[in-house]
Every structure is written in C-alpha cells, then in structure tokens.
Design an enzyme around this catalytic site. Sequence first.
Site, PDB file in Angstrom:
ATOM      1  N   GLU A   1     -12.739  38.350  -2.573  1.00  0.00           N
ATOM      2  CA  GLU A   1     -13.339  38.263  -1.240  1.00  0.00           C
ATOM      3  C   GLU A   1     -13.577  39.662  -0.677  1.00  0.00           C
ATOM      4  OE1 GLU A   1     -11.122  37.889   2.313  1.00  0.00           O
ATOM      5  OE2 GLU A   1      -9.318  37.226   1.269  1.00  0.00           O
TER       6      GLU A   1
ATOM      7  N   LYS B   1       0.797  34.463   5.278  1.00  0.00           N
ATOM      8  CA  LYS B   1       1.565  35.336   6.155  1.00  0.00           C
ATOM      9  C   LYS B   1       2.317  34.541   7.204  1.00  0.00           C
ATOM     10  CE  LYS B   1      -0.753  39.649   5.813  1.00  0.00           C
ATOM     11  NZ  LYS B   1      -2.182  39.968   5.814  1.00  0.00           N
TER      12      LYS B   1
END
Length: 302
Positions: free
Chosen positions: A24, A158
């Site tokens: 990405e 995260k």
Amino acid sequence: MITPVYSQEVAAARASGAALVALESTIITHGMPYPQNVEVARSVEADIRAEGAIPATLAVLEGALHVGLSDGQLETLGQTRSAAKLSRADVAVCLATGGTGSTTVAATMIGAHLAGIEVFATGGIGGVHQGAELSFDVSADLQELAQTPVTVVAAGAKAILDLPKTLEVLETLGVPVIAVGQDGFPAFWSRQSGLSAPLRLDTPQEIATAHTMRRRLGLPGGQLIANPIPVADEIAAATLAPIIATAQHDATRDGITGKAVTPYLLQRIYELTDGQSLRANIALARNNARLAARIAQALGRN
Ligand code: PSU
Ligand code: MN
C-alpha cells in the site's frame, strides 16, 4: 475493467508468472514522515526481492492506477503533501478527476485483485476505533477483507483501535484472522494484545493452501494474517498505553474526525515517543513483507 499501469518490473513478473506481493502507499504518504517513509518503502521492496518475489506498490498518480512504482515515483509520492488518502469510496473519483492519491488497505486490495495479485503486505490494518459506539468510525478495510480475495499480512492492529470490537466485526464478516506461530492476536508494536487470535497457522504453505481453499469453497473475501513483530523490536504494550491515551485525548480535543483520525493518531504517537515508534514500525513492515513473499511463492506452487 480498467487496465492498470504496470511498472517494467511488475510487467515482467506478470509475463513470467513470478510471485508478486502488493504494497500500500498510505503508509508512505500518511503513515510516516519524509524521508523515512521513502527509505522504508525501498527497504520493504528490497526485502521482497531478497525472498525471491516481486514487489508492487500501488498508488493513483494523475488519474492512473499504478501497480508497481519506479524509484522516482516512490520518491515523488513520499515528498507529496497533497496526496489524497484513497479508500474504497474514493478511488473512482480520484481516477475520474485526474487526481493523485495513496491507497489504503481497502483500495490496495481492490487494485491488487484487478492486477491478479493475491498477497499484500502492510503494517497494520484499519479497524473499529475506540469510541466507535458513538462515532461509528469503522474502517472500510474490514468490509474489504470480507469481499475481495486478497491475503493481507499485517502485524495485527494498533491499540489506537478497539481490538476486541475489531475482532468481533471481522468474525461477523466471516474474515479469517490467523495468527502466525502463536495463539495470541498481536498488537502491532507488541507481540501480544492479551486477546486470542481466532485461528493460528505456522507456515507460509498452510496460509497459501487456506487462501486457495476459500476460493474452492466459493467464498468471497481474503484472510487477515496477523504476524507478530520480531521479539527484538517489540515495544511493551504498557509503555505505549499512556501515549496512545494522550494521542486519543488530543484527537478529540482537536475535533479530528473521519479519515483524518488514523493519520493524526500515528503522527501524535510518533511525536510523543520521539520517533521510537517508527523504528518498531519499520521492523514489523519488513517482517511482514518477508512473510508475504514466502506466501506468494507458496501460492504459486499450489
Ligand atoms: N494503521 C496503521 N498504519 C497505517 C494505517 C492504518 O497502523 O498506515 C493506514 C492504512 O492505509 C489503513 C488506513 O488502510 O490507515 C486505515 O484508515 P481508516 O481508519 O481511515 O480506514
Ligand atoms: Mn475511519
């Protein structure tokens, strides 16, 4: 169907049937500061080549979907401050208007699938944000995993996200969440989140076979491969917890919403750790790239 613009290296890999790994570009434009972002992008690509596969970084440049970027294009994108952050909702408008933007996990999966690439390496995916019961902030990455047949290698998610809710949504959407080599779901900078991963596999070959099996069952969507950060690079969850809490508090205070939330939090955590978070981020991105290259090659043998 549109035909993407392939880099020379990716075009040659497609012609020879070499294993390809998608990457990405939001991590470059919105996830890390310049010039480290470009250095990391180059290292990750080199790691994939060293494992015997070919990297394909995706981005939209002046209205064209690129699969594979030249070194100069990578450098320019890394310096650009005006690149849009493109998720599923944004790609078509960006292409239609001649715009430039980086692809999130969701948009990279869409482009990879168009290009026939089945494996994609990143750092962390988007998910259910903390406070989502009020904000409704749930990343389009989760829906994409449910519908686009690409195996995504990430270091878990995260702790800026609500991890239990993220796992619940993935389960509802029928997305396999597979931890590699351990039972626990990893939390990006930390090897353990304290949560169990729903599934576990220990080898690239098993992961490749599971990917193929979904297609043979007629199931849409991909797999989330949760690859823990190497032991030497880990930051303890307890060290990060107060920093994440501060970043979240600041985001609310500054009225940050929508697609600005994730980049804001990443930047604040980088500042609050004096850049320490970045070193771990680099290590895990490279670790994921190496595993993805092995999975892509195993897929070729299936
Ligand atoms: N999580 C990270 N690092 C990132 C991102 C997420 O730890 O760089 C980026 C990825 O591109 C991901 C996107 O697809 O943010 C998710 O954004 P949103 O939450 O707005 O969907
Ligand atoms: Mn969001």
